[in-house]
Design a protein around this motif. Structure first.
Motif, PDB file in Angstrom:
ATOM      1  N   ARG A 144      -7.635   4.455   6.987  1.00 54.05           N
ATOM      2  CA  ARG A 144      -7.933   3.539   5.888  1.00 54.05           C
ATOM      3  C   ARG A 144      -8.391   4.312   4.662  1.00 54.05           C
ATOM      4  NH1 ARG A 144      -8.461  -1.987   6.655  1.00 54.05           N
ATOM      5  NH2 ARG A 144      -8.630  -1.963   4.378  1.00 54.05           N
ATOM      6  N   VAL A 177      -4.940  -6.049   7.171  1.00 51.16           N
ATOM      7  CA  VAL A 177      -5.830  -6.373   6.054  1.00 51.16           C
ATOM      8  C   VAL A 177      -5.710  -7.869   5.803  1.00 51.16           C
ATOM      9  CG1 VAL A 177      -6.304  -6.026   3.606  1.00 51.16           C
ATOM     10  CG2 VAL A 177      -5.592  -4.082   5.033  1.00 51.16           C
ATOM     11  N   MET A 204      -3.184  -6.019  -2.707  1.00 59.36           N
ATOM     12  CA  MET A 204      -4.024  -5.833  -1.520  1.00 59.36           C
ATOM     13  C   MET A 204      -5.506  -5.802  -1.899  1.00 59.36           C
ATOM     14  SD  MET A 204      -4.035  -2.841   1.401  1.00 59.36           S
ATOM     15  CE  MET A 204      -2.602  -3.438   2.298  1.00 59.36           C
ATOM     16  N   THR A 205      -5.819  -5.177  -3.029  1.00 62.70           N
ATOM     17  CA  THR A 205      -7.209  -5.160  -3.494  1.00 62.70           C
ATOM     18  C   THR A 205      -7.699  -6.580  -3.759  1.00 62.70           C
ATOM     19  OG1 THR A 205      -6.940  -2.963  -4.479  1.00 62.70           O
ATOM     20  CG2 THR A 205      -8.768  -4.295  -5.280  1.00 62.70           C
ATOM     21  N   PRO A 218      -4.512   1.153  -1.594  1.00 59.15           N
ATOM     22  CA  PRO A 218      -4.133  -0.265  -1.652  1.00 59.15           C
ATOM     23  C   PRO A 218      -3.501  -0.611  -2.985  1.00 59.15           C
ATOM     24  CG  PRO A 218      -6.498  -0.033  -1.963  1.00 59.15           C
ATOM     25  CD  PRO A 218      -5.969   1.341  -1.643  1.00 59.15           C
ATOM     26  N   TYR A 245      -2.105 -12.043   5.105  1.00 50.92           N
ATOM     27  CA  TYR A 245      -2.551 -10.730   5.578  1.00 50.92           C
ATOM     28  C   TYR A 245      -1.411  -9.735   5.423  1.00 50.92           C
ATOM     29  CZ  TYR A 245      -0.086 -11.628  10.027  1.00 50.92           C
ATOM     30  OH  TYR A 245       0.870 -11.905  10.974  1.00 50.92           O
ATOM     31  N   ASP A 297      -8.190  -2.451  12.495  1.00 56.13           N
ATOM     32  CA  ASP A 297      -7.837  -1.405  11.538  1.00 56.13           C
ATOM     33  C   ASP A 297      -6.476  -1.619  10.900  1.00 56.13           C
ATOM     34  OD1 ASP A 297      -9.707   0.389  10.851  1.00 56.13           O
ATOM     35  OD2 ASP A 297      -9.028   2.014  12.150  1.00 56.13           O
ATOM     36  N   GLU A 355      -8.469  -8.197  -0.404  1.00 56.89           N
ATOM     37  CA  GLU A 355      -9.703  -7.713   0.224  1.00 56.89           C
ATOM     38  C   GLU A 355     -10.953  -8.224  -0.475  1.00 56.89           C
ATOM     39  OE1 GLU A 355      -9.031  -3.509   2.247  1.00 56.89           O
ATOM     40  OE2 GLU A 355      -8.481  -3.441   0.131  1.00 56.89           O
ATOM     41  N   TYR A 400       0.851  -1.199   0.000  1.00 52.46           N
ATOM     42  CA  TYR A 400       0.000   0.000   0.000  1.00 52.46           C
ATOM     43  C   TYR A 400       0.882   1.243   0.000  1.00 52.46           C
ATOM     44  CZ  TYR A 400       1.321  -0.151   4.918  1.00 52.46           C
ATOM     45  OH  TYR A 400       2.057  -0.201   6.072  1.00 52.46           O
TER      46      TYR A 400
END
Length: 373
Positions: free
Chosen positions: A136, A193, A145-146, A141, A178, A190, A149, A122
């Motif tokens: 956030r 991810v 990372m996208t 991201p 993660y 928080d 998620e 990120y």
């Protein structure tokens, strides 16, 4: 979406994917849009024995076992590494698999010497951080990372082109599933991810890049390797070239015939040059080109566009030879000398013996070499 310069596979084949999804009643792993059998069908095309009401076009040409092993890997908790020579269709296979599984093949990180850890984890929107602080909402991201998620497939192109620091950052993603964000404090709701079910990574690597940034043994253990060989079967290679050429003609709205005899000349020329490279005693005696199927398609594309724009809207052996020399002669004088030797030692006697398009091909090659010399 016909106005896109190059539509991703999920847009280009949206109608096929919608139809396959509508008839798919087989179990699907995680959040997959299609079952493994339908993913294979989408990539390799349908056969009469499948008993479908419509034909599904073949999009990747290669051994069925490579596709099946790739699909099985993506249904596990391991990453998939497609490795092979340049131009063997690794990236295209990765795109097709991502499109069929996630309906999104655009979550891509391109590995280069300039790729950083931020590109796979990120970064931050600086103006939002200044205005509201790190949160956030101010975090940007990465495509990986996208994918985590959303439970999708992330892609990493040219993995061995990335530095060891970037490769090490990928290890934790593949093993722990993660990404920690320490800037957001100690609240685990928080600052972490987590990957959602269905997340995986397809990476590609060129076997010719061995030694650039070798993969660590730790990273290798997180991947299943699928080695994609160079296509050596002339019939299979002809199908690939014909498939890509038809796509080119449709995209440019060109009405131009590619005579089968000229396609044979192109295929035979690459086969001859590969044999010459295999018998060479040193790198100086080999063309710098990998002589891949992709480069063969590039030669034909160049010849077609030249014939359409500057010729008589008919592909000729002279134009094909000129495109071949122009595309493959990357070093002067080494590559020009290799091509010149091929023209005089192989093409010239073949033209005298067989005739056909070979004499004109010889003339076109000679003219191109004379221009570049």
């Amino acid at each position: 979406m016909s106005d896109l310069l190059r539509a991703p596979a999920e847009i280009k084949y949206a109608e096929e994917l919608d139809w396959l999804e509508s008839i798919d009643d087989s179990p699907k792993p995680f959040s997959w849009r299609l079952s493994p059998k339908m993913v294979r069908l989408f990539v390799l095309g349908s056969e009469r024995a499948d008993g479908l009401d419509r034909e599904i076009s073949q999009k990747w040409f290669g051994d069925r076992s490579f596709v099946e092993r790739s699909i099985v890997t993506l249904a596990s908790d391991r990453g998939l590494l497609l490795i092979g020579d340049p131009g063997t269709g690794k990236s295209w296979l990765a795109e097709l698999l991502s499109a069929a599984i996630s309906r999104n093949s655009t979550l891509v990180v391109q590995g280069t010497a300039g790729t950083t850890e931020d590109h796979i984890k990120y970064s931050w929107n600086v103006s939002m951080v200044i205005a509201k602080g790190q949160s956030r909402e101010s975090m940007i991201p990465s495509p990986i990372m996208t994918a985590m998620e959303t439970g999708a497939i992330g892609r990493f192109e040219e993995l061995t082109r990335s530095t060891s620091d970037v490769q090490d950052a990928l290890i934790s993603i593949l093993s722990e599933k993660y990404v920690s964000v320490p800037e957001l404090g100690s609240d685990t709701s928080d600052n972490i991810v987590f990957a959602q079910p269905g997340f995986s990574i397809i990476a590609t690597a060129n076997s010719r890049d061995r030694g650039v940034n070798d993969l660590s043994s730790a990273l290798k253990r997180r991947f299943n390797f699928v080695r994609i060989p160079v296509v050596t079967n002339k019939k299979a290679e002809a199908e690939i070239v014909r498939f890509r050429t038809e796509e080119l003609l449709r995209r440019h709205r060109i009405e131009l015939d590619v005579p089968p005899t000229l396609l044979d000349v192109l295929l035979q020329s690459f086969a001859d040059l590969r044999a010459t490279a295999a018998a060479a005693g040193s790198d100086d005696e080999k063309l710098e080109s990998a002589l891949s199927t992709a480069e063969q398609i590039g030669v034909l594309e160049d010849a077609i566009l030249h014939s359409n724009f500057f010729g008589e809207r008919a592909l000729t052996a002279h134009t094909l030879a000129s495109s071949l020399v122009g595309s493959l002669a990357r070093r002067a004088p080494e590559d020009l000398a290799i091509l010149n030797k091929y023209l005089h030692g192989v093409v010239e006697p073949r033209g005298k013996e067989e005739g056909g398009s070979w004499p004109e091909f010889l003339e076109g090659g000679r003219d191109a070499i004379a221009t570049l010399s």
